[in-house]
Enzyme design. Structure first.
Site, PDB file in Angstrom:
ATOM      1  N   ASP A   1      48.357 -20.846  19.822  1.00  0.00           N
ATOM      2  CA  ASP A   1      49.488 -19.952  19.612  1.00  0.00           C
ATOM      3  C   ASP A   1      50.161 -20.360  18.294  1.00  0.00           C
ATOM      4  O   ASP A   1      49.688 -20.001  17.224  1.00  0.00           O
ATOM      5  CB  ASP A   1      50.400 -20.095  20.837  1.00  0.00           C
ATOM      6  CG  ASP A   1      51.529 -19.095  20.876  1.00  0.00           C
ATOM      7  OD1 ASP A   1      51.340 -17.969  20.422  1.00  0.00           O
ATOM      8  OD2 ASP A   1      52.619 -19.444  21.376  1.00  0.00           O
TER       9      ASP A   1
ATOM     10  N   GLU B   1      40.502 -25.909  24.522  1.00  0.00           N
ATOM     11  CA  GLU B   1      41.875 -25.408  24.700  1.00  0.00           C
ATOM     12  C   GLU B   1      41.830 -23.998  25.282  1.00  0.00           C
ATOM     13  O   GLU B   1      40.905 -23.238  25.009  1.00  0.00           O
ATOM     14  CB  GLU B   1      42.561 -25.327  23.323  1.00  0.00           C
ATOM     15  CG  GLU B   1      43.562 -26.429  23.055  1.00  0.00           C
ATOM     16  CD  GLU B   1      44.900 -26.226  23.749  1.00  0.00           C
ATOM     17  OE1 GLU B   1      44.966 -25.568  24.802  1.00  0.00           O
ATOM     18  OE2 GLU B   1      45.886 -26.745  23.226  1.00  0.00           O
ATOM     19  N   ASP B   2      42.850 -23.653  26.029  1.00  0.00           N
ATOM     20  CA  ASP B   2      42.925 -22.280  26.537  1.00  0.00           C
ATOM     21  C   ASP B   2      43.295 -21.292  25.428  1.00  0.00           C
ATOM     22  O   ASP B   2      42.671 -20.257  25.269  1.00  0.00           O
ATOM     23  CB  ASP B   2      43.914 -22.180  27.715  1.00  0.00           C
ATOM     24  CG  ASP B   2      45.280 -22.798  27.424  1.00  0.00           C
ATOM     25  OD1 ASP B   2      45.486 -23.330  26.316  1.00  0.00           O
ATOM     26  OD2 ASP B   2      46.139 -22.735  28.317  1.00  0.00           O
TER      27      ASP B   2
ATOM     28  N   ARG C   1      46.984 -18.827  37.166  1.00  0.00           N
ATOM     29  CA  ARG C   1      45.851 -19.536  36.544  1.00  0.00           C
ATOM     30  C   ARG C   1      44.519 -19.170  37.181  1.00  0.00           C
ATOM     31  O   ARG C   1      43.473 -19.248  36.547  1.00  0.00           O
ATOM     32  CB  ARG C   1      46.026 -21.051  36.681  1.00  0.00           C
ATOM     33  CG  ARG C   1      47.178 -21.642  35.873  1.00  0.00           C
ATOM     34  CD  ARG C   1      47.044 -23.155  35.853  1.00  0.00           C
ATOM     35  NE  ARG C   1      48.257 -23.842  35.463  1.00  0.00           N
ATOM     36  CZ  ARG C   1      48.636 -24.050  34.200  1.00  0.00           C
ATOM     37  NH1 ARG C   1      47.913 -23.589  33.209  1.00  0.00           N
ATOM     38  NH2 ARG C   1      49.744 -24.710  33.930  1.00  0.00           N
TER      39      ARG C   1
ATOM     40  N   PHE D   1      51.984 -12.096  25.626  1.00  0.00           N
ATOM     41  CA  PHE D   1      51.898 -13.240  26.518  1.00  0.00           C
ATOM     42  C   PHE D   1      50.864 -12.954  27.597  1.00  0.00           C
ATOM     43  O   PHE D   1      50.963 -11.979  28.336  1.00  0.00           O
ATOM     44  CB  PHE D   1      53.246 -13.583  27.152  1.00  0.00           C
ATOM     45  CG  PHE D   1      53.223 -14.928  27.814  1.00  0.00           C
ATOM     46  CD1 PHE D   1      53.395 -16.083  27.055  1.00  0.00           C
ATOM     47  CD2 PHE D   1      52.967 -15.049  29.170  1.00  0.00           C
ATOM     48  CE1 PHE D   1      53.321 -17.338  27.648  1.00  0.00           C
ATOM     49  CE2 PHE D   1      52.889 -16.301  29.768  1.00  0.00           C
ATOM     50  CZ  PHE D   1      53.073 -17.444  29.009  1.00  0.00           C
TER      51      PHE D   1
HETATM   52  P1  IMP Z   1      50.859 -23.821  20.652  1.00  0.00           P
HETATM   53  O1  IMP Z   1      51.205 -25.275  20.521  1.00  0.00           O
HETATM   54  O2  IMP Z   1      52.027 -22.941  20.336  1.00  0.00           O
HETATM   55  O3  IMP Z   1      49.617 -23.422  19.900  1.00  0.00           O
HETATM   56  O4  IMP Z   1      50.660 -23.547  22.172  1.00  0.00           O
HETATM   57  C1  IMP Z   1      49.556 -23.857  22.835  1.00  0.00           C
HETATM   58  C2  IMP Z   1      49.826 -23.874  24.330  1.00  0.00           C
HETATM   59  O5  IMP Z   1      50.884 -22.972  24.701  1.00  0.00           O
HETATM   60  C3  IMP Z   1      48.606 -23.382  25.030  1.00  0.00           C
HETATM   61  O6  IMP Z   1      47.700 -24.418  25.278  1.00  0.00           O
HETATM   62  C4  IMP Z   1      49.191 -22.759  26.281  1.00  0.00           C
HETATM   63  O7  IMP Z   1      49.324 -23.737  27.276  1.00  0.00           O
HETATM   64  C5  IMP Z   1      50.550 -22.256  25.877  1.00  0.00           C
HETATM   65  N1  IMP Z   1      50.517 -20.791  25.559  1.00  0.00           N
HETATM   66  C6  IMP Z   1      50.606 -20.207  24.346  1.00  0.00           C
HETATM   67  N2  IMP Z   1      50.532 -18.875  24.436  1.00  0.00           N
HETATM   68  C7  IMP Z   1      50.379 -18.600  25.754  1.00  0.00           C
HETATM   69  C8  IMP Z   1      50.216 -17.373  26.496  1.00  0.00           C
HETATM   70  O8  IMP Z   1      50.172 -16.239  25.975  1.00  0.00           O
HETATM   71  N3  IMP Z   1      50.079 -17.524  27.843  1.00  0.00           N
HETATM   72  C9  IMP Z   1      50.097 -18.720  28.472  1.00  0.00           C
HETATM   73  N4  IMP Z   1      50.227 -19.882  27.824  1.00  0.00           N
HETATM   74  C10 IMP Z   1      50.375 -19.825  26.471  1.00  0.00           C
HETATM   75 MG    MG Z   2      47.287 -25.376  27.012  1.00  0.00          MG
END
Ligand code: IMP
Ligand code: MG
Length: 174
Positions: A101, A97-98, A163, A150
């Site tokens: 969050d 995963e990148d 990206r 962010f």
């Molecule tokens: P989560 O489900 O809230 O944990 O979100 C995960 C996904 O939200 C990541 O795989 C990203 O694609 C996107 N995301 C969350 N925070 C960021 C950020 O700071 N920059 C860009 N994408 C984000």
């Molecule tokens: Mg993602």
């Protein structure tokens, strides 16, 4: 509105961390084969660099999980738009995963893979924003823990842009 990006983690720092992360992963998997399952699109640059340290024990596959629109806040709805091609039943799977969050995406993915019969599911995230967590979930491997900002670059986007930057930077609007 003017967008500016301030470097948070530079290219050298990322590549050095990848090396130590890959050593940790290789040690844990020993000689066992595993599938690196990349969450598209954000994880693709991380997967490409990390996988090249893995030797020949890892195979690669992809899923596409959608949770974000063109905003900096989660939409709350998660859907799987592209399923893995490999049969993951009985396999060891490492989710790539990148960023983690709120944790909803990872929670969803882990559950999906467990329901598909994966033997062991682990997670490797380049970035972790623990202060934003809404679901009690943690990655097994984390590149960098970052504050609640962010970020874009190295796979991460804002409205599909940035990206391709080789570093991770904080996006702000002036
Ligand atoms: P989560 O489900 O809230 O944990 O979100 C995960 C996904 O939200 C990541 O795989 C990203 O694609 C996107 N995301 C969350 N925070 C960021 C950020 O700071 N920059 C860009 N994408 C984000
Ligand atoms: Mg993602």
């Amino acid at each position: 509105m003017n967008e500016t990006i301030q470097v948070l983690i530079n290219e050298v720092e990322i590549q050095e961390r990848l090396l130590s992360l890959s050593e940790e992963i290789k040690k844990d998997y020993a000689e066992r084969p595993f599938i690196m399952l990349c969450a598209l699109t954000g994880g693709v640059i991380f997967l490409a660099d990390l996988s090249r340290h893995m030797g020949d024990r890892a195979t690669i596959d992809f899923v596409r999980v959608s949770s974000y629109g063109d905003k900096t806040e989660t939409s709350g709805t998660i859907s799987l738009d592209c399923h893995p091609k490999l049969d993951i039943k009985g396999k060891e799977v490492l989710i790539i995963e990148d960023i983690i969050d709120t944790g909803h995406t990872l929670f969803f993915l882990k559950k999906y893979l467990q329901e598909k019969g994966a033997a062991v599911v682990r997670t490797c995230a380049l970035l972790d924003k623990p202060s934003r967590r809404e679901v009690d979930i943690a990655a097994d491997y984390v590149g960098f823990t970052i504050p609640d900002k962010f970020v874009v670059g190295y796979g991460l986007d804002y409205a599909q842009r940035y990206r391709t930057l080789p570093y991770v930077g904080v996006l702000s609007f002036k």
